[in-house]
Design a protein around this motif. Structure first.
Motif, PDB file in Angstrom:
ATOM      1  N   GLU A   1     -12.250  -4.447  -1.225  1.00  0.00           N
ATOM      2  CA  GLU A   1     -10.870  -4.515  -0.750  1.00  0.00           C
ATOM      3  C   GLU A   1      -9.887  -4.249  -1.889  1.00  0.00           C
TER       4      GLU A   1
ATOM      5  N   ARG B   1      -7.194  -1.196  -2.208  1.00  0.00           N
ATOM      6  CA  ARG B   1      -5.771  -1.395  -2.525  1.00  0.00           C
ATOM      7  C   ARG B   1      -5.374  -0.620  -3.773  1.00  0.00           C
TER       8      ARG B   1
ATOM      9  N   GLN C   1      -4.964   3.033  -2.863  1.00  0.00           N
ATOM     10  CA  GLN C   1      -3.699   3.269  -2.177  1.00  0.00           C
ATOM     11  C   GLN C   1      -2.530   3.211  -3.145  1.00  0.00           C
ATOM     12  N   MET C   2      -2.570   2.216  -4.047  1.00  0.00           N
ATOM     13  CA  MET C   2      -1.486   2.091  -5.023  1.00  0.00           C
ATOM     14  C   MET C   2      -1.451   3.310  -5.948  1.00  0.00           C
TER      15      MET C   2
END
Length: 901
Positions: free
Chosen positions: A355, A359, A362-363
């Motif tokens: 996870e 993230r 995506q960042m």
């Protein structure tokens, strides 16, 4: 009682066998990820299982700190830990060393000597003692061992410096050469090495003692005086520990198996196992250094794992075997429960890690998108303002400066785009589109962009698209254009004279698709065989410049072509040139529209005189003309051209059009046209002159010649069709120079890139943009085009302005301050007079899924991608300005236009 003894012995034997055959958890440090850790230690596990009958080992990869916790919680039976963790673990009862592993350095020396030194360059006068290292950049050798760190740590602590807080930068290297290179290059201020490594570097010629100094607590001394001090025994890099959960018989077998491990086995390739080292010297060094680790670390005496159980102890155990039998079931259940909890915890950690990785991805993608947009917006403004400066009167030096600014800005924008696209491709964030496009438009745009970036100081840029190549295709035009521009830019950059050719051919096709090959050929410096093997690899830069750095242009091209389902290759000969080709399988459009430059009916059967030009450009133009059905006669010089024209007249034939460069050798097209106009028999023959912008500036009379059309460089197939068609239907006067009435009013009215007529007033435009630099750049372009501009950064103010005034067009940023842009447009549409609807064009930072639809649903008429370039602004104005423009001109010129109408 005898029965109890027998039962006890049987149960004890069964317990020992079950214990030996049960899964033995071996904790190992994570190095380079779970996959690499398993790959390193799995051969050792397999070896132990083959050497110990009935043994079963399970790897438990953990972080170094987690290994210590797992040992204290009793979750593992064995552990392999780095020496930095060994001293504290030896405090725990029941933890002892079975064997150690050390990696040899040079000769018989070891890399993990305990004493070390703080090394600085001799000429660093600001560094005289350990105290002066505060806020400095430090590099040390080995972050997973005590190598050369204990002694310097004592000096630092005595000087009141905490390495984890007081250093500006603390990094670790894996070899001595990297540490010394970084120190010599000035990348760091001080280096920490073991004395053994310093001596080895001196013997090998890597370090000269007179180049460095060694820092002490309050002073310093020469390097050769420090490194000759003696060192303690080698401190091994890894230790094989057993915990209290392991019975002595199994521990003895594991130790014997490790000592007998041959170096030739795969399990011994990572390290060679030896008898336990004496950690007393380490503890003494820790205490003398004043380290916080210098607590009482005397290891307990190793349990008698390697000794034989006496017979009388076995008898005693037999008496309590009945109790052991009762406890056996409970013990096994607790182990199963502990194993299940460990697996559950590992799964939870893995899910949390996945996870966090998602993230982070995506960042990263969001950061790269913002990074690209934040840089491209001001750079585009610089580029467009420099182009506006180029339309003013400048000296030759100023023109050179402006061209340098433009070329540098283009290169920087290209590098930023390559970096972000390359990162997005590697992470999967960059998607390949599939939509209808015109192949010729993609090729022409790529050619024009590269030509404008590189200027006219490089090779001649040409393109040949075979006539059988279909134009209406389906694919990702933006990525095809990006690959073409990268390849053409590279070819132009390394070809300062000669030719750069883009050849587009069709290698096979069927009813629904075609395989198209794009080949970029240059006559530049070429690439040698060694470099050819790595041209599609990303950056490769070494510290001392042993290898020349390469950019991301070609690697990005390879990734993009691969993602589009194609292949790319390159061939080169040093001193001759380079050829790079890529092929794509592209679908054909089912319903393609006919385009203006597809109509070659007027060119068919015409007679064309082709004059001068390079061999490649002449061959391309002749290929196009003959494929369209024209009859072509070639003349290499202007003087020969006149003789050829006379021969045609004598044979009762004449040319329908003359195609020629602006300059051929010492002569120019103005001289040729003037000479032709002196011969009445040549009246009515139109000319098409191939000229760049600089050639037009050097030959201003060319644009004033009657019956002459200018074909801009680089020559594109569509432009050639249009210019030849216009020339063939043009009425050519018998005079040399144009009359003012010959100038078409549409030429004055049209929105071109030159902006030469400052008297034209075209209308009112609103620019609502939150970025002030981009807002100003767009406004300057519109003002040079003759528009009055209102600018704002507020959504509320933009709405009020559009309610109060009638704008011909509005550029509206989707990220305005204050009121939301979409809400402002929706509110305007509700109260707007439908007969006087204002065209609104949204400016988007990115074209993600659904954003274009969101703009159109809110009431906008169109949306374009920021930052806006000059061509984008002009194209948008042409598409959405509806009323006829009314230029302000002198009365006599207006009367002439009315009479001509």
């Amino acid at each position: 009682m005898a029965i109890i003894v027998v039962v006890g012995l049987v149960l004890l034997s069964a317990s020992s066998v079950a214990h030996a055959q049960g899964p033995q958890r071996l904790a190992v440090p994570i190095e380079g990820g779970f996959a690499e850790t398993n790959q390193r230690w799995t051969p050792l596990v397999k070896y132990l299982e083959s050497a110990i009958s009935g043994a079963n080992f399970t790897l438990s990869p953990l972080a170094a700190d987690e290994i210590s916790k797992a040992i204290r919680r009793g979750e593992v039976e064995f552990a392999i830990v780095p020496p930095a963790k060994v001293p504290l673990l030896l405090k725990d009862a029941g933890v002892s060393v079975l064997a150690t592993a050390s990696i040899p350095a040079i000769g018989d020396s070891r890399v993990s000597m305990v004493p070390g030194s703080i090394l600085v360059l001799k000429d660093r006068g600001d560094l005289q003692s350990a105290t002066s290292l505060k806020d400095k950049r430090i590099i040390a050798l080995g972050n997973s061992s005590l190598s050369g760190w204990i002694g310097p740590l004592g000096l630092l602590l005595a000087a009141g410096i905490d390495p984890e807080i007081d250093f500006a930068d603390l990094r670790f290297a894996t070899d001595t050469a990297t540490v010394l290179d970084a120190l010599n290059a000035g990348m760091i201020d001080a280096a920490i090495l073991s004395n053994a490594d310093l001596l080895a570097a001196v013997r090998n010629g890597r370090a000269k003692p007179d180049t460095y100094r060694v820092l002490l607590a309050k002073s310093s001394e020469a390097m050769d005086a420090a490194v000759t001090r003696g060192s303690t025994d080698a401190l091994p890099l890894d230790a094989f520990l057993r915990t209290r959960a392991v019975d002595d018989a199994l521990a003895r077998k594991v130790a014997e198996a490790l000592y007998q491990l041959e170096p030739s086995r795969p399990a011994a390739q990572a390290a060679s196992w030896a008898l336990p080292a004496n950690y007393t010297g380490v503890q003494t060094a820790l205490r003398s250094a004043g380290s916080p680790w210098s607590a009482e670390l005397e290891p307990e005496a190793a349990p008698s794992a390697l000794s034989q159980w006496p017979t009388f102890i076995s008898l005693l155990i037999a008496f309590i075997a009945s109790l052991a039998a009762f406890r056996l079931y409970t013990l096994m259940r607790s182990k199963v429960k502990a194993a299940k909890e460990t697996v559950d915890e590992a799964q939870q950690h893995l899910a949390a890690s996945q996870e966090a990785l998602a993230r982070a991805s995506q960042m990263r993608a969001s950061l790269l998108a913002n990074f690209r947009q934040d840089f491209r917006t001001p750079l585009t403004a610089v580029l467009e303002i420099s182009r506006l400066i180029g339309t003013t009167h400048l000296s030759s030096a100023q023109v050179e400066y402006v061209n340098a600014i433009r070329e540098t800005t283009h290169n920087l924008m290209g590098s930023i785009g390559n970096v972000t696209d390359f990162a997005n491709l590697e992470t999967g964030a960059l998607q390949i589109e599939s939509r209808d496009f015109d192949l010729m438009e993609v090729i022409d745009t790529s050619l024009q962009n590269v030509y404008e970036q590189m200027g006219e100081h490089h090779a001649e840029l040409s393109v040949q698209v075979d006539v059988n190549v279909p134009r209406a295709l389906v694919g990702d035009p933006a990525r095809i254009r990006q690959v073409l521009q990268n390849l053409l830019h590279n070819a132009m950059k390394f070809t300062h004279s000669g030719d750069v050719l883009l050849h587009v051919s069709l290698i096979r096709e069927d009813a629904g698709a075609g395989a198209v090959t794009f080949t970029v050929i240059d006559t530049g410096i070429g690439i040698d065989k060694k470099q050819m093997k790595t041209i599609f690899e990303p950056y490769a830069i070494q510290l001392k410049g042993k290898e020349e750095g390469r950019g991301l242009g070609l690697p990005l091209c390879k990734l993009l072509v691969s993602r589009m389902g194609g292949e790319i290759s390159a061939e080169s000969t040093p001193g001759t040139g380079t050829q790079v080709s890529f092929s794509l399988l592209l679908k054909k459009q089912t319903h393609a529209l006919a385009l203006r430059d597809d109509d070659v009916s007027r060119i068919k059967t015409s007679r064309v005189l082709l004059i001068g030009g390079s061999e490649i450009s002449r061959r391309i133009q002749k290929y196009y003309l003959q494929s369209w059905g024209a009859q072509v006669v070639y003349s290499p010089r202007f003087e020969d051209a006149l003789d050829v024209m006379k021969q045609e007249i004598a044979a009762d034939r004449r040319f329908d059009v003359v195609l020629s460069p602006a300059f051929v050798g010492e002569r120019n097209a103005v001289e040729l046209v003037a000479t032709v106009r002196d011969h009445p028999e040549f009246d009515g023959i139109p000319f098409v002159a191939i000229a760049s912008r600089q050639e037009c500036e050097a030959l201003p009379q060319l644009e004033q010649l009657a019956g002459v059309l200018i074909l801009p460089r680089p020559v594109r197939r569509g432009d050639l069709v249009i210019k030849l068609t216009d020339a063939l239907r043009m009425e050519v006067p018998d005079r040399l120079w144009k009359d003012p009435s010959d100038y078409d009013t549409e030429e004055i009215r049209k929105l071109d890139f030159e902006f030469t007529d400052s008297n034209i007033r075209r209308g009112l435009v609103l620019v609502a943009d939150s970025n002030s630099i981009h807002q100003r750049a767009v406004g300057l372009v519109l003002e040079r085009m003759g528009y009055e501009v209102e600018a704002t950064a507020s959504g509320t103010e933009a709405l009020n302005l559009m309610k109060r005034r009638r704008f011909d067009l509005a550029f509206v940023d989707t990220k305005l301050h204050g009121m939301d842009s979409f809400s402002a447009v929706s509110e305007l549409r509700e109260h707007e007079n439908k007969a006087q609807r204002t065209p609104i064009v949204g400016m988007l930072p990115s074209m993600k899924d659904g954003e274009r639809e969101h703009c159109l649903l809110s009431g906008m008429d169109d949306c374009i991608l920021k930052p806006l370039e000059m061509e984008t602004i002009v194209r948008t104005m042409r598409r959405w300005t509806r009323k006829a423009q009314k230029p302000v001109v002198r009365e006599d010129a207006m009367m002439r236009r009315e009479m001509s109408a």
